[in-house]
Design an enzyme around this catalytic site. Sequence first.
Site, PDB file in Angstrom:
ATOM      1  N   LYS A 205      31.388 -17.768  26.555  1.00 56.23           N
ATOM      2  CA  LYS A 205      30.369 -16.985  27.275  1.00 56.23           C
ATOM      3  C   LYS A 205      30.541 -17.168  28.790  1.00 56.23           C
ATOM      4  O   LYS A 205      30.399 -16.220  29.561  1.00 56.23           O
ATOM      5  CB  LYS A 205      28.967 -17.420  26.838  1.00 56.23           C
ATOM      6  CG  LYS A 205      27.815 -16.836  27.666  1.00 56.23           C
ATOM      7  CD  LYS A 205      27.803 -15.328  27.601  1.00 56.23           C
ATOM      8  CE  LYS A 205      26.713 -14.574  28.264  1.00 56.23           C
ATOM      9  NZ  LYS A 205      25.989 -15.018  29.386  1.00 56.23           N
ATOM     10  N   HIS A 208      33.410 -15.080  29.883  1.00 60.62           N
ATOM     11  CA  HIS A 208      32.922 -13.689  29.871  1.00 60.62           C
ATOM     12  C   HIS A 208      32.221 -13.384  31.196  1.00 60.62           C
ATOM     13  O   HIS A 208      32.468 -12.361  31.836  1.00 60.62           O
ATOM     14  CB  HIS A 208      31.962 -13.504  28.685  1.00 60.62           C
ATOM     15  CG  HIS A 208      31.090 -12.289  28.768  1.00 60.62           C
ATOM     16  ND1 HIS A 208      29.986 -12.215  29.607  1.00 60.62           N
ATOM     17  CD2 HIS A 208      31.153 -11.092  28.148  1.00 60.62           C
ATOM     18  CE1 HIS A 208      29.429 -11.029  29.486  1.00 60.62           C
ATOM     19  NE2 HIS A 208      30.115 -10.330  28.617  1.00 60.62           N
ATOM     20  N   ASN A 209      31.362 -14.290  31.624  1.00 60.05           N
ATOM     21  CA  ASN A 209      30.634 -14.049  32.877  1.00 60.05           C
ATOM     22  C   ASN A 209      31.556 -14.070  34.090  1.00 60.05           C
ATOM     23  O   ASN A 209      31.389 -13.281  35.018  1.00 60.05           O
ATOM     24  CB  ASN A 209      29.530 -15.093  33.061  1.00 60.05           C
ATOM     25  CG  ASN A 209      28.348 -14.826  32.148  1.00 60.05           C
ATOM     26  OD1 ASN A 209      28.497 -14.193  31.110  1.00 60.05           O
ATOM     27  ND2 ASN A 209      27.176 -15.287  32.525  1.00 60.05           N
TER      28      ASN A 209
END
Length: 502
Positions: A205, A208-209
């Site tokens: 995650k 992803h950011n």
Amino acid sequence: MMTSANPCVGLIGLAVMGKNLALNIADHGFEIAVFNRTTAVTDEFIAENPHTPAKLTGCHTLKEFVDAIAKPRVIIVLVKAGPAVDSIVEQLLAAGLDPQDIVVDAGNSLWTDTIRREKDYSGKLKFFGSGVSGGELGARFGPSLMPGGDPDSWKHLEPIWKAIAAKVDARTGEPLAGASAGKPVTGGVPCTAYLGPNGAGHYVKMVHNGIEYVDMQLISEAYLLLRSLLGLRPDEISQIFSQWNKTELNSYLIEITADVLQQKDPRNKKKFLVDVIVDSAGQKGTGKWTSTNSLDMGVPANSIAEAVFARCMSALKSERVAASKKLKGPLARKLRAGKPIIEAIRQALYCSKICAYAQGFQLMREAQNQYHWKLDFGTIASIWRGGCIIRAKFLQKITDAYQADPKLVNLLLDPYFRKQVRTGQEDWRKVVSLAATTGVPAPAFMSALAYFDSYRSAVLPASLIQAQRDYFGAHTYQRVDAPDGQFFHVDWPAADRPEVKA
Ligand code: 2AM
């Protein structure tokens, strides 16, 4: 559909993401107990949602909450990342959690915290981490979910996560109408998959950011070039982005950019909203974490870092305004806004985007070695195809690339991406040169090109750096004609400078 008398799932933290995720869970037939530290928020939430497809139970104390949930309990925690997570877990233990109960941290936690928490709470409860992406609408109607933790805990979470996740078409990989249409989606392939143990989900995650930061920065640079170099208005640029959304660039971020750029200022319809928004970007820290981690691991993710720095630079608003009066660049020059230059900017954007993703996947490759994960990169790209902020048609190409070659060293080496960069590189170079000669800042375009050129260079000037290091610090060097692992040193200041084996 739940048949037990008690909800099988609980959720703590009714801020925007928590409320929407709870409603999404209830929509899919899972009865759910909810708790928020400020009890008025819980009462309001229950009062506002009297007729959910499955029952919502509001609890005022954690004891009441824990007692309300059927065992083994699945408790989703969506509180502020950091000490609040530990505080809630301690309070849950005091309220009577069992060792078989599963606590899912669905906040934006640092993956090392998740690794630590899984160890710290081992034997007391099963701590699990999951990234959630998609913002408010995603949480409500289908986010991309990136779970990591104990595989047995995943078995309990899986039916819920698969039900509430965004869905993509099994054949085309394109998101099924859901988040955008404002209703839950059924059928299709869910945008979630078990990623690995402990912090794997939160790590993915975070990357992803980091990629999201670059995607947004690249789009902003394309906008600035279209505006400054070609003198186009925001509504004209909006149309260009709408066109680009029909190409390989098709993505949620391109789509919303087209929408943003046609928005008029609600206070003055003669102006565009983008022109009255202060050009100082905020950040919550996940881009910085990604960049810090890339430095820690020695992985060149320069475009991700550049995108973070670009936000830092934007935040120096008053300094920039003062400097703009003193530091002069080239005289402003406008080019004719013809098809070739617009297409060149599109190509530059696509090539740069490919480099940004190549960097993100290189980071994950290195992290999996460090943490002994077995990340499946094709699966990761596939669960980003819907629900999340970076959802894009092109993610299917990344899935295809890793499915064709699970050991692919760098995305740039995949035949499809090689071809794309070969096709676009002349335009990419033209745009970067134009940005440099006209003085339009395009740091992410430039750093992506530098990444590409460095990565494709068999020889870099680091030989000179090694010589300098040996000169001033006797740091030694290796020779091209000697076996790997043999180190040499030159007695630099001496007149005859004999080379010695170190
Ligand atoms: P609150 O409504 O009582 O502030 C986002 O901040 C969410 O996390 C909110 O639901 C908030 O609850 C909750 N939260 C933040 N810090 C917390 C803490 N230390 N303990 C419990 N909940 C917390």
